[in-house]
Design a protein around this motif. Sequence first.
Motif, PDB file in Angstrom:
ATOM      1  N   LEU A   1      17.560  74.925  41.710  1.00  0.00           N
ATOM      2  CA  LEU A   1      18.248  73.849  42.421  1.00  0.00           C
ATOM      3  C   LEU A   1      18.379  72.579  41.587  1.00  0.00           C
ATOM      4  N   LEU A   2      17.359  72.251  40.817  1.00  0.00           N
ATOM      5  CA  LEU A   2      17.375  71.003  40.062  1.00  0.00           C
ATOM      6  C   LEU A   2      17.695  71.206  38.580  1.00  0.00           C
TER       7      LEU A   2
ATOM      8  N   SER B   1      20.882  63.816  47.255  1.00  0.00           N
ATOM      9  CA  SER B   1      19.965  63.376  48.317  1.00  0.00           C
ATOM     10  C   SER B   1      18.688  62.782  47.730  1.00  0.00           C
ATOM     11  N   LEU B   2      18.171  63.382  46.671  1.00  0.00           N
ATOM     12  CA  LEU B   2      16.946  62.861  46.056  1.00  0.00           C
ATOM     13  C   LEU B   2      17.218  61.554  45.315  1.00  0.00           C
TER      14      LEU B   2
ATOM     15  N   PHE C   1      17.883  62.080  35.832  1.00  0.00           N
ATOM     16  CA  PHE C   1      16.969  62.681  34.860  1.00  0.00           C
ATOM     17  C   PHE C   1      15.588  62.895  35.475  1.00  0.00           C
ATOM     18  N   HIS C   2      15.142  61.912  36.256  1.00  0.00           N
ATOM     19  CA  HIS C   2      13.831  62.047  36.901  1.00  0.00           C
ATOM     20  C   HIS C   2      13.838  63.189  37.911  1.00  0.00           C
ATOM     21  N   VAL C   3      14.879  63.279  38.702  1.00  0.00           N
ATOM     22  CA  VAL C   3      14.970  64.314  39.732  1.00  0.00           C
ATOM     23  C   VAL C   3      14.909  65.699  39.109  1.00  0.00           C
ATOM     24  N   ARG C   4      15.605  65.899  38.022  1.00  0.00           N
ATOM     25  CA  ARG C   4      15.647  67.221  37.400  1.00  0.00           C
ATOM     26  C   ARG C   4      14.296  67.654  36.846  1.00  0.00           C
TER      27      ARG C   4
ATOM     28  N   PHE D   1       7.945  57.242  34.881  1.00  0.00           N
ATOM     29  CA  PHE D   1       9.133  57.762  34.210  1.00  0.00           C
ATOM     30  C   PHE D   1       9.958  56.617  33.627  1.00  0.00           C
ATOM     31  N   ILE D   2      10.119  55.544  34.401  1.00  0.00           N
ATOM     32  CA  ILE D   2      10.877  54.383  33.926  1.00  0.00           C
ATOM     33  C   ILE D   2      10.238  53.817  32.662  1.00  0.00           C
ATOM     34  N   ALA D   3       8.917  53.768  32.639  1.00  0.00           N
ATOM     35  CA  ALA D   3       8.214  53.224  31.469  1.00  0.00           C
ATOM     36  C   ALA D   3       8.497  54.055  30.217  1.00  0.00           C
ATOM     37  N   ARG D   4       8.767  55.350  30.401  1.00  0.00           N
ATOM     38  CA  ARG D   4       9.041  56.230  29.256  1.00  0.00           C
ATOM     39  C   ARG D   4      10.536  56.366  28.961  1.00  0.00           C
TER      40      ARG D   4
END
Length: 258
Positions: A16-17, A49-50, A76-79, A98-101
Amino acid sequence: MPPEPISFAAAFAPALLDPTRDAPQIVTGPNGKAAGKRYDVYRNNVTVSLIDALAAIYPAVQRITGTDFFRAMARFHVRGSPPTSPLLFEYGRGFPDFIARYEHAQTMPWLADVARIERAWLDAYHARDATPLAPAQLAAVAPERLADLVLTPHPAAQIVCAEFSAVTIFAANRDSAPVSRIDASTPEDALITRPGFDVIVRHLPPGGAVFATSLAEGRPLGEAAASALDASPDFDIAANIAGLIEAGAFTSIAFGDA
Protein backbone atom coordinates in the motif's frame (compact mmCIF):
# COMPACT_ATOMS: atom_id res chain seq x y z
CA MET A 1 3.00 -29.49 8.16
CA PRO A 2 2.01 -27.23 5.27
CA PRO A 3 2.42 -23.51 5.88
CA GLU A 4 -0.61 -21.63 7.16
CA PRO A 5 -2.48 -19.67 4.48
CA ILE A 6 -1.70 -15.97 4.33
CA SER A 7 -4.61 -13.79 5.40
CA PHE A 8 -6.12 -11.33 2.94
CA ALA A 9 -4.98 -8.36 5.07
CA ALA A 10 -1.41 -9.66 5.28
CA ALA A 11 -1.29 -10.02 1.50
CA PHE A 12 -3.14 -6.78 0.76
CA ALA A 13 -1.35 -4.30 3.02
CA PRO A 14 2.44 -4.48 2.40
CA ALA A 15 2.34 -2.80 -1.04
CA LEU A 16 0.00 0.00 0.00
CA LEU A 17 2.75 2.47 0.85
CA ASP A 18 5.25 1.33 -1.78
CA PRO A 19 4.32 2.47 -5.31
CA THR A 20 7.16 0.40 -6.81
CA ARG A 21 5.46 -2.85 -5.81
CA ASP A 22 2.87 -4.57 -7.95
CA ALA A 23 -0.67 -5.04 -6.75
CA PRO A 24 -1.03 -8.26 -4.74
CA GLN A 25 -2.23 -11.20 -6.77
CA ILE A 26 -4.98 -11.76 -4.22
CA VAL A 27 -6.62 -8.51 -5.40
CA THR A 28 -8.91 -9.18 -8.37
CA GLY A 29 -11.73 -7.42 -10.17
CA PRO A 30 -14.92 -8.72 -11.70
CA ASN A 31 -14.64 -12.20 -13.19
CA GLY A 32 -11.26 -12.67 -11.57
CA LYS A 33 -9.50 -10.09 -13.74
CA ALA A 34 -6.44 -8.23 -12.51
CA ALA A 35 -7.22 -5.10 -10.52
CA GLY A 36 -3.92 -3.25 -10.52
CA LYS A 37 -5.45 0.12 -11.45
CA ARG A 38 -8.09 -0.18 -8.75
CA TYR A 39 -5.44 -1.07 -6.20
CA ASP A 40 -3.36 1.94 -7.28
CA VAL A 41 -6.35 4.23 -6.66
CA TYR A 42 -6.82 2.77 -3.20
CA ARG A 43 -3.08 2.99 -2.54
CA ASN A 44 -3.07 6.67 -3.45
CA ASN A 45 -6.08 7.33 -1.23
CA VAL A 46 -4.31 5.71 1.74
CA THR A 47 -1.21 7.82 1.19
CA VAL A 48 -3.22 11.03 0.83
CA SER A 49 -5.19 10.22 4.00
CA LEU A 50 -1.98 9.78 6.00
CA ILE A 51 -0.49 12.98 4.59
CA ASP A 52 -3.71 14.80 5.53
CA ALA A 53 -3.40 13.36 9.04
CA LEU A 54 0.13 14.73 9.35
CA ALA A 55 -1.04 18.13 8.09
CA ALA A 56 -3.73 18.18 10.78
CA ILE A 57 -1.25 17.22 13.50
CA TYR A 58 1.51 19.62 12.38
CA PRO A 59 -0.26 22.78 11.08
CA ALA A 60 2.53 25.15 12.15
CA VAL A 61 5.13 23.05 10.35
CA GLN A 62 3.00 23.10 7.19
CA ARG A 63 2.52 26.87 7.42
CA ILE A 64 6.26 27.40 7.81
CA THR A 65 7.27 25.17 4.89
CA GLY A 66 4.30 25.80 2.61
CA THR A 67 1.80 23.18 1.55
CA ASP A 68 3.74 21.74 -1.41
CA PHE A 69 6.97 21.31 0.55
CA PHE A 70 5.13 19.82 3.50
CA ARG A 71 3.20 17.29 1.46
CA ALA A 72 6.29 16.19 -0.44
CA MET A 73 8.19 15.73 2.84
CA ALA A 74 5.23 13.97 4.43
CA ARG A 75 4.92 11.58 1.49
CA PHE A 76 8.48 10.37 2.05
CA HIS A 77 7.72 9.84 5.73
CA VAL A 78 4.48 7.98 5.01
CA ARG A 79 6.17 5.56 2.64
CA GLY A 80 8.72 4.59 5.26
CA SER A 81 6.46 4.66 8.33
CA PRO A 82 3.21 2.71 8.10
CA PRO A 83 0.58 3.26 10.83
CA THR A 84 0.70 1.04 13.88
CA SER A 85 -2.65 2.16 15.31
CA PRO A 86 -6.14 2.48 13.80
CA LEU A 87 -6.38 5.94 15.41
CA LEU A 88 -5.10 8.60 13.02
CA PHE A 89 -4.17 11.02 15.82
CA GLU A 90 -1.63 8.44 16.96
CA TYR A 91 0.10 8.55 13.59
CA GLY A 92 3.25 10.54 12.93
CA ARG A 93 5.07 10.27 16.26
CA GLY A 94 8.31 9.77 14.36
CA PHE A 95 7.72 12.72 12.04
CA PRO A 96 9.78 15.26 14.07
CA ASP A 97 12.82 12.96 13.99
CA PHE A 98 12.24 12.40 10.28
CA ILE A 99 12.20 16.18 9.74
CA ALA A 100 15.52 16.47 11.58
CA ARG A 101 17.03 13.99 9.09
CA TYR A 102 15.23 15.21 5.98
CA GLU A 103 17.78 16.58 3.53
CA HIS A 104 15.66 19.44 2.20
CA ALA A 105 14.77 20.71 5.69
CA GLN A 106 18.35 21.26 6.83
CA THR A 107 18.08 25.00 6.14
CA MET A 108 15.39 25.09 8.86
CA PRO A 109 17.17 23.37 11.78
CA TRP A 110 14.48 24.52 14.22
CA LEU A 111 11.64 22.88 12.27
CA ALA A 112 11.92 19.52 14.05
CA ASP A 113 11.67 21.23 17.44
CA VAL A 114 8.49 23.02 16.34
CA ALA A 115 7.11 19.65 15.27
CA ARG A 116 7.96 18.16 18.68
CA ILE A 117 5.94 20.90 20.37
CA GLU A 118 3.01 20.25 18.02
CA ARG A 119 3.14 16.52 18.79
CA ALA A 120 3.20 17.27 22.51
CA TRP A 121 0.26 19.65 22.04
CA LEU A 122 -1.83 16.87 20.49
CA ASP A 123 -0.82 14.35 23.15
CA ALA A 124 -1.80 16.83 25.84
CA TYR A 125 -5.14 17.39 24.13
CA HIS A 126 -5.91 13.66 24.21
CA ALA A 127 -4.45 12.99 27.66
CA ARG A 128 -6.59 11.77 30.55
CA ASP A 129 -8.44 14.49 32.45
CA ALA A 130 -7.28 15.26 35.98
CA THR A 131 -7.89 18.02 38.52
CA PRO A 132 -4.83 20.29 38.81
CA LEU A 133 -3.20 20.94 42.16
CA ALA A 134 -4.75 23.95 43.87
CA PRO A 135 -2.38 26.69 45.12
CA ALA A 136 -3.95 26.41 48.59
CA GLN A 137 -2.77 22.79 48.87
CA LEU A 138 0.81 23.87 48.42
CA ALA A 139 0.44 26.91 50.65
CA ALA A 140 -0.73 24.64 53.49
CA VAL A 141 2.61 22.79 53.60
CA ALA A 142 4.87 23.78 56.50
CA PRO A 143 8.00 25.60 55.25
CA GLU A 144 10.33 23.09 56.89
CA ARG A 145 8.73 20.28 54.89
CA LEU A 146 8.85 21.91 51.45
CA ALA A 147 12.21 20.39 50.50
CA ASP A 148 10.77 16.88 50.90
CA LEU A 149 7.68 17.60 48.84
CA VAL A 150 7.00 15.29 45.87
CA LEU A 151 4.52 16.39 43.20
CA THR A 152 2.48 14.14 40.91
CA PRO A 153 2.56 15.35 37.30
CA HIS A 154 -0.67 15.99 35.42
CA PRO A 155 -1.26 13.36 32.67
CA ALA A 156 -1.25 16.11 30.03
CA ALA A 157 1.95 17.83 31.21
CA GLN A 158 4.93 17.55 28.87
CA ILE A 159 8.25 19.33 28.47
CA VAL A 160 10.04 19.94 25.17
CA CYS A 161 13.59 21.27 25.20
CA ALA A 162 14.67 22.96 21.98
CA GLU A 163 18.02 24.17 20.70
CA PHE A 164 16.28 26.99 18.86
CA SER A 165 13.45 29.48 19.46
CA ALA A 166 10.83 26.83 18.78
CA VAL A 167 8.25 28.13 21.26
CA THR A 168 8.19 31.56 19.64
CA ILE A 169 8.08 30.07 16.14
CA PHE A 170 5.33 27.63 17.15
CA ALA A 171 3.18 30.39 18.67
CA ALA A 172 3.60 32.62 15.64
CA ASN A 173 2.52 29.94 13.18
CA ARG A 174 -0.47 28.28 14.84
CA ASP A 175 -2.95 30.79 13.36
CA SER A 176 -3.30 32.85 10.21
CA ALA A 177 -1.94 36.13 11.58
CA PRO A 178 1.05 37.65 9.74
CA VAL A 179 4.44 36.51 11.04
CA SER A 180 7.27 38.97 11.50
CA ARG A 181 10.93 37.99 11.32
CA ILE A 182 12.02 35.79 14.25
CA ASP A 183 15.58 35.32 15.52
CA ALA A 184 15.61 31.54 15.96
CA SER A 185 19.05 31.30 17.54
CA THR A 186 18.01 31.39 21.21
CA PRO A 187 17.23 28.00 22.81
CA GLU A 188 13.72 27.79 24.27
CA ASP A 189 12.05 25.16 26.44
CA ALA A 190 8.31 24.55 26.43
CA LEU A 191 5.85 23.39 29.06
CA ILE A 192 2.69 21.93 27.51
CA THR A 193 -0.31 21.43 29.81
CA ARG A 194 -4.10 21.09 29.69
CA PRO A 195 -5.50 22.00 33.11
CA GLY A 196 -9.01 22.35 31.66
CA PHE A 197 -10.32 22.11 28.12
CA ASP A 198 -7.59 24.12 26.38
CA VAL A 199 -3.98 23.14 25.78
CA ILE A 200 -1.47 25.74 26.97
CA VAL A 201 2.11 26.10 25.73
CA ARG A 202 4.42 28.16 27.96
CA HIS A 203 7.98 29.29 27.44
CA LEU A 204 9.98 28.10 30.47
CA PRO A 205 12.69 30.38 31.89
CA PRO A 206 16.32 29.20 32.15
CA GLY A 207 16.48 26.27 34.57
CA GLY A 208 12.72 25.80 34.36
CA ALA A 209 12.86 22.67 32.22
CA VAL A 210 15.41 21.05 34.54
CA PHE A 211 13.23 21.93 37.53
CA ALA A 212 9.96 20.73 36.00
CA THR A 213 11.52 17.54 34.62
CA SER A 214 13.06 16.68 37.97
CA LEU A 215 9.72 17.14 39.71
CA ALA A 216 7.91 15.09 37.05
CA GLU A 217 10.41 12.28 37.60
CA GLY A 218 9.46 12.16 41.27
CA ARG A 219 12.44 13.93 42.78
CA PRO A 220 11.75 15.97 45.95
CA LEU A 221 11.34 19.70 45.61
CA GLY A 222 14.67 20.44 47.30
CA GLU A 223 16.62 18.22 44.90
CA ALA A 224 14.79 19.62 41.88
CA ALA A 225 15.57 23.17 42.97
CA ALA A 226 19.25 22.33 43.47
CA SER A 227 19.44 20.89 39.94
CA ALA A 228 17.76 23.98 38.50
CA LEU A 229 20.16 26.29 40.32
CA ASP A 230 23.11 24.29 38.97
CA ALA A 231 21.74 24.80 35.47
CA SER A 232 20.91 28.47 36.00
CA PRO A 233 22.29 30.34 39.06
CA ASP A 234 19.60 33.04 38.66
CA PHE A 235 16.78 30.51 38.84
CA ASP A 236 13.81 31.85 40.85
CA ILE A 237 12.39 28.90 42.79
CA ALA A 238 9.26 30.61 44.12
CA ALA A 239 8.31 32.12 40.76
CA ASN A 240 8.79 28.82 38.96
CA ILE A 241 6.74 26.83 41.47
CA ALA A 242 3.95 29.39 41.15
CA GLY A 243 4.14 29.21 37.37
CA LEU A 244 3.94 25.40 37.31
CA ILE A 245 0.96 25.38 39.67
CA GLU A 246 -0.79 28.09 37.66
CA ALA A 247 -0.20 26.08 34.47
CA GLY A 248 -1.77 22.98 36.02
CA ALA A 249 1.37 20.88 35.66
CA PHE A 250 0.71 18.79 38.82
CA THR A 251 -2.26 17.14 40.48
CA SER A 252 -1.26 16.17 44.03
CA ILE A 253 1.49 16.31 46.64
CA ALA A 254 3.15 13.81 48.95
CA PHE A 255 6.38 13.68 50.91
CA GLY A 256 9.56 11.89 49.95
CA ASP A 257 10.01 10.51 53.46
CA ALA A 258 6.45 9.14 53.61
